[in-house]
Write a protein that holds these residues in place. Structure first.
Motif, PDB file in Angstrom:
ATOM      1  N   THR A   7       0.839  -1.184   0.000  1.00 34.36           N
ATOM      2  CA  THR A   7       0.000   0.000   0.000  1.00 34.36           C
ATOM      3  C   THR A   7       0.881   1.243   0.000  1.00 34.36           C
ATOM      4  OG1 THR A   7      -1.695   1.251   1.213  1.00 34.36           O
ATOM      5  CG2 THR A   7      -0.188  -0.069   2.542  1.00 34.36           C
ATOM      6  N   THR A   8       0.391   2.295  -0.625  1.00 29.63           N
ATOM      7  CA  THR A   8       1.109   3.572  -0.594  1.00 29.63           C
ATOM      8  C   THR A   8       0.862   4.310   0.715  1.00 29.63           C
ATOM      9  OG1 THR A   8      -0.740   4.693  -1.693  1.00 29.63           O
ATOM     10  CG2 THR A   8       1.040   3.822  -3.108  1.00 29.63           C
ATOM     11  N   LYS A   9      -0.028   3.782   1.555  1.00 34.96           N
ATOM     12  CA  LYS A   9      -0.331   4.413   2.844  1.00 34.96           C
ATOM     13  C   LYS A   9       0.643   3.987   3.941  1.00 34.96           C
ATOM     14  CE  LYS A   9      -5.100   5.146   1.665  1.00 34.96           C
ATOM     15  NZ  LYS A   9      -6.490   4.895   1.924  1.00 34.96           N
ATOM     16  N   ALA A  10       1.630   3.171   3.568  1.00 37.64           N
ATOM     17  CA  ALA A  10       2.732   2.788   4.449  1.00 37.64           C
ATOM     18  C   ALA A  10       4.011   2.967   3.639  1.00 37.64           C
ATOM     19  CB  ALA A  10       2.570   1.347   4.925  1.00 37.64           C
ATOM     20  N   PRO A  11       5.142   3.132   4.322  1.00 38.51           N
ATOM     21  CA  PRO A  11       6.377   3.364   3.573  1.00 38.51           C
ATOM     22  C   PRO A  11       6.779   2.181   2.702  1.00 38.51           C
ATOM     23  CG  PRO A  11       6.823   3.130   5.926  1.00 38.51           C
ATOM     24  CD  PRO A  11       5.350   3.139   5.758  1.00 38.51           C
ATOM     25  N   ALA A  12       7.378   2.498   1.563  1.00 37.30           N
ATOM     26  CA  ALA A  12       7.905   1.461   0.680  1.00 37.30           C
ATOM     27  C   ALA A  12       9.074   0.773   1.377  1.00 37.30           C
ATOM     28  CB  ALA A  12       8.362   2.085  -0.630  1.00 37.30           C
ATOM     29  N   PRO A  13       9.293  -0.489   1.101  1.00 41.23           N
ATOM     30  CA  PRO A  13      10.430  -1.199   1.690  1.00 41.23           C
ATOM     31  C   PRO A  13      11.755  -0.510   1.355  1.00 41.23           C
ATOM     32  CG  PRO A  13       8.929  -2.742   0.654  1.00 41.23           C
ATOM     33  CD  PRO A  13       8.478  -1.372   0.260  1.00 41.23           C
ATOM     34  N   ILE A  14      12.712  -0.600   2.284  1.00 43.65           N
ATOM     35  CA  ILE A  14      14.028   0.004   2.065  1.00 43.65           C
ATOM     36  C   ILE A  14      15.067  -1.072   1.726  1.00 43.65           C
ATOM     37  CG2 ILE A  14      13.575   2.059   3.449  1.00 43.65           C
ATOM     38  CD1 ILE A  14      15.044   0.731   5.779  1.00 43.65           C
ATOM     39  N   GLY A  15      14.576  -2.216   1.279  1.00 43.55           N
ATOM     40  CA  GLY A  15      15.454  -3.315   0.911  1.00 43.55           C
ATOM     41  C   GLY A  15      14.687  -4.351   0.121  1.00 43.55           C
ATOM     42  N   PRO A  16      15.273  -5.509  -0.107  1.00 43.60           N
ATOM     43  CA  PRO A  16      14.630  -6.562  -0.900  1.00 43.60           C
ATOM     44  C   PRO A  16      13.615  -7.379  -0.088  1.00 43.60           C
ATOM     45  CG  PRO A  16      16.829  -7.257  -0.307  1.00 43.60           C
ATOM     46  CD  PRO A  16      16.664  -5.855   0.213  1.00 43.60           C
ATOM     47  N   TYR A  17      12.521  -6.745   0.248  1.00 41.34           N
ATOM     48  CA  TYR A  17      11.424  -7.394   0.975  1.00 41.34           C
ATOM     49  C   TYR A  17      10.138  -6.665   0.655  1.00 41.34           C
ATOM     50  CZ  TYR A  17      11.992  -3.517   4.280  1.00 41.34           C
ATOM     51  OH  TYR A  17      12.084  -2.267   4.839  1.00 41.34           O
ATOM     52  N   ASN A  18       9.012  -7.212   1.069  1.00 43.17           N
ATOM     53  CA  ASN A  18       7.702  -6.588   0.864  1.00 43.17           C
ATOM     54  C   ASN A  18       7.141  -6.108   2.186  1.00 43.17           C
ATOM     55  OD1 ASN A  18       6.960  -6.938  -2.047  1.00 43.17           O
ATOM     56  ND2 ASN A  18       7.543  -9.040  -1.541  1.00 43.17           N
ATOM     57  N   GLN A  19       6.171  -5.198   2.107  1.00 48.10           N
ATOM     58  CA  GLN A  19       5.522  -4.714   3.323  1.00 48.10           C
ATOM     59  C   GLN A  19       4.893  -5.872   4.082  1.00 48.10           C
ATOM     60  OE1 GLN A  19       2.922  -1.947   1.385  1.00 48.10           O
ATOM     61  NE2 GLN A  19       4.129  -0.175   2.036  1.00 48.10           N
TER      62      GLN A  19
END
Length: 126
Positions: A7-19
């Protein structure tokens, strides 16, 4: 079946993983830190505001999976300073009903990503 939740309502991952990953009816939410998804800025002015942003990020991911904090069965809290436990706990308690609260651990660590003070991950069941 594994389904990526984002979701765009939470920060995008800062590495190779998903929310989050939904596997069957179980949602595994990656550790969230206090990044405001609207500004992409860190919220570090107080431990209370930092924790509130983390909880808002978790809430957004739960909502993207059509769940709420009521669905959470396990929480992991990581603190860089256990002296912040009571302050983090007081904010956490505003989101979680005590009578249906999930299992939880709170662990002190030497450092967290981006040198934040708190990171929280959750597991929820639909």
């Amino acid at each position: 079946m594994k389904k990526v939740i984002k979701t765009t309502k939470a920060p995008a991952p800062i590495g190779p993983y998903n929310q989050a990953i939904l596997n069957g009816n179980i949602l595994f939410i990656s550790g969230q830190i206090a990044i405001n998804p609207e500004t992409n800025e860190m919220v570090l002015d107080s431990i209370e505001n930092e924790t509130n942003q983390v909880m808002q990020n978790l809430k957004a991911i739960l909502n993207a999976a059509e769940m709420t904090f009521e669905n959470v069965v396990k929480t992991s809290i990581f603190l860089n300073d256990m002296h912040n436990f009571s302050l983090v706990n007081s904010v956490y308690a505003k989101y979680i009903e005590e009578k249906t609260a999930p299992a939880r651990e709170t662990v002190a660590v030497s450092a967290l990503p981006k040198f934040v003070n708190v990171e929280i991950s959750m597991i929820a069941v639909k």
